[in-house]
Scaffold this motif. Sequence first.
Motif, mmCIF file in Angstrom:
data_model
loop_
_atom_site.group_PDB
_atom_site.id
_atom_site.type_symbol
_atom_site.label_atom_id
_atom_site.label_comp_id
_atom_site.label_asym_id
_atom_site.label_seq_id
_atom_site.Cartn_x
_atom_site.Cartn_y
_atom_site.Cartn_z
ATOM 1 N N ARG A 69 0.842 -1.057 -0.337
ATOM 2 C CA ARG A 69 0.069 0.103 -0.044
ATOM 3 C C ARG A 69 0.406 1.565 0.282
ATOM 4 O O ARG A 69 1.807 1.179 0.761
ATOM 5 N N LEU A 70 0.958 2.137 -1.319
ATOM 6 C CA LEU A 70 1.279 3.587 -1.249
ATOM 7 C C LEU A 70 0.250 4.504 -0.367
ATOM 8 O O LEU A 70 -0.786 4.776 -0.722
ATOM 9 N N VAL A 71 0.772 5.540 0.057
ATOM 10 C CA VAL A 71 0.170 6.755 0.819
ATOM 11 C C VAL A 71 1.410 8.090 0.423
ATOM 12 O O VAL A 71 2.290 8.253 1.008
ATOM 13 N N GLU A 72 0.852 9.028 -0.239
ATOM 14 C CA GLU A 72 1.017 10.558 -0.540
ATOM 15 C C GLU A 72 1.109 11.423 -0.315
ATOM 16 O O GLU A 72 0.361 11.244 0.843
ATOM 17 N N CYS A 98 5.504 9.504 -0.275
ATOM 18 C CA CYS A 98 5.489 8.487 -0.271
ATOM 19 C C CYS A 98 6.164 6.802 0.286
ATOM 20 O O CYS A 98 6.950 6.699 0.471
ATOM 21 N N THR A 99 4.752 6.660 0.839
ATOM 22 C CA THR A 99 5.544 5.569 2.249
ATOM 23 C C THR A 99 4.579 4.889 1.986
ATOM 24 O O THR A 99 3.096 4.250 1.825
ATOM 25 N N ALA A 100 5.192 3.344 2.115
ATOM 26 C CA ALA A 100 4.674 2.192 1.696
ATOM 27 C C ALA A 100 4.557 1.034 3.182
ATOM 28 O O ALA A 100 5.134 1.691 3.990
ATOM 29 N N ALA A 101 3.115 0.238 2.976
ATOM 30 C CA ALA A 101 3.175 -0.739 4.195
ATOM 31 C C ALA A 101 2.852 -2.021 3.537
ATOM 32 O O ALA A 101 2.402 -2.062 2.101
ATOM 33 N N ALA A 104 15.370 2.154 3.984
ATOM 34 C CA ALA A 104 14.918 1.471 5.513
ATOM 35 C C ALA A 104 13.978 2.381 6.195
ATOM 36 O O ALA A 104 13.748 1.876 7.362
ATOM 37 N N LYS A 105 12.893 3.249 5.575
ATOM 38 C CA LYS A 105 12.426 4.204 6.215
ATOM 39 C C LYS A 105 11.017 3.529 4.867
ATOM 40 O O LYS A 105 9.774 4.263 5.759
ATOM 41 N N ASN A 106 11.682 2.810 4.196
ATOM 42 C CA ASN A 106 9.972 2.287 2.944
ATOM 43 C C ASN A 106 9.632 4.002 2.319
ATOM 44 O O ASN A 106 8.368 3.830 2.109
ATOM 45 N N THR A 107 10.669 4.329 2.118
ATOM 46 C CA THR A 107 9.810 5.819 1.908
ATOM 47 C C THR A 107 11.147 6.125 0.292
ATOM 48 O O THR A 107 11.602 6.007 0.425
ATOM 49 N N ILE A 108 9.298 7.085 -0.345
ATOM 50 C CA ILE A 108 10.083 7.455 -1.453
ATOM 51 C C ILE A 108 9.703 9.018 -2.118
ATOM 52 O O ILE A 108 9.008 9.196 -1.043
#
Length: 119
Positions: A3-6, A22-25, A70-74
């Motif tokens: 799941r991706l959240v901007e 954009c953080t992933a879970a 490391a932060k699961n983020t782009i």
Amino acid sequence: QLRLVESGGGRVQPGGSLILSCTAAGSTLENYAVGWVREGEGVGCVSRGGTNTRYADSVKGRFTISRDDAKNTIYLRMTNLKPEDTAVYTCAAGGVCMSTQLITRYQNRGQGTQVTVSE
């Protein structure tokens, strides 16, 4: 399931800057190439491991995509913004980063965040 959240969208004046995140879970981003799409156009992508990037001609020299596994983020750093950059920006994750056209085929996408560039 990935799941991706901007976040980070908003209104900015021409010539201004914004940074989208954009953080992933649900899964780890390190297994994917990641990128950004706006209004059906691939904006930019970065490969697994961060070794390769691709950008649309319209944003080269102004936008920079990066990833922090490391932060699961782009991130998408946007500078010298123009009114024509106004769009909903959506992050995406997929197989490879070899062209901006491929980004539009990535199967995992967020909901998008609005960026408006105006006086």
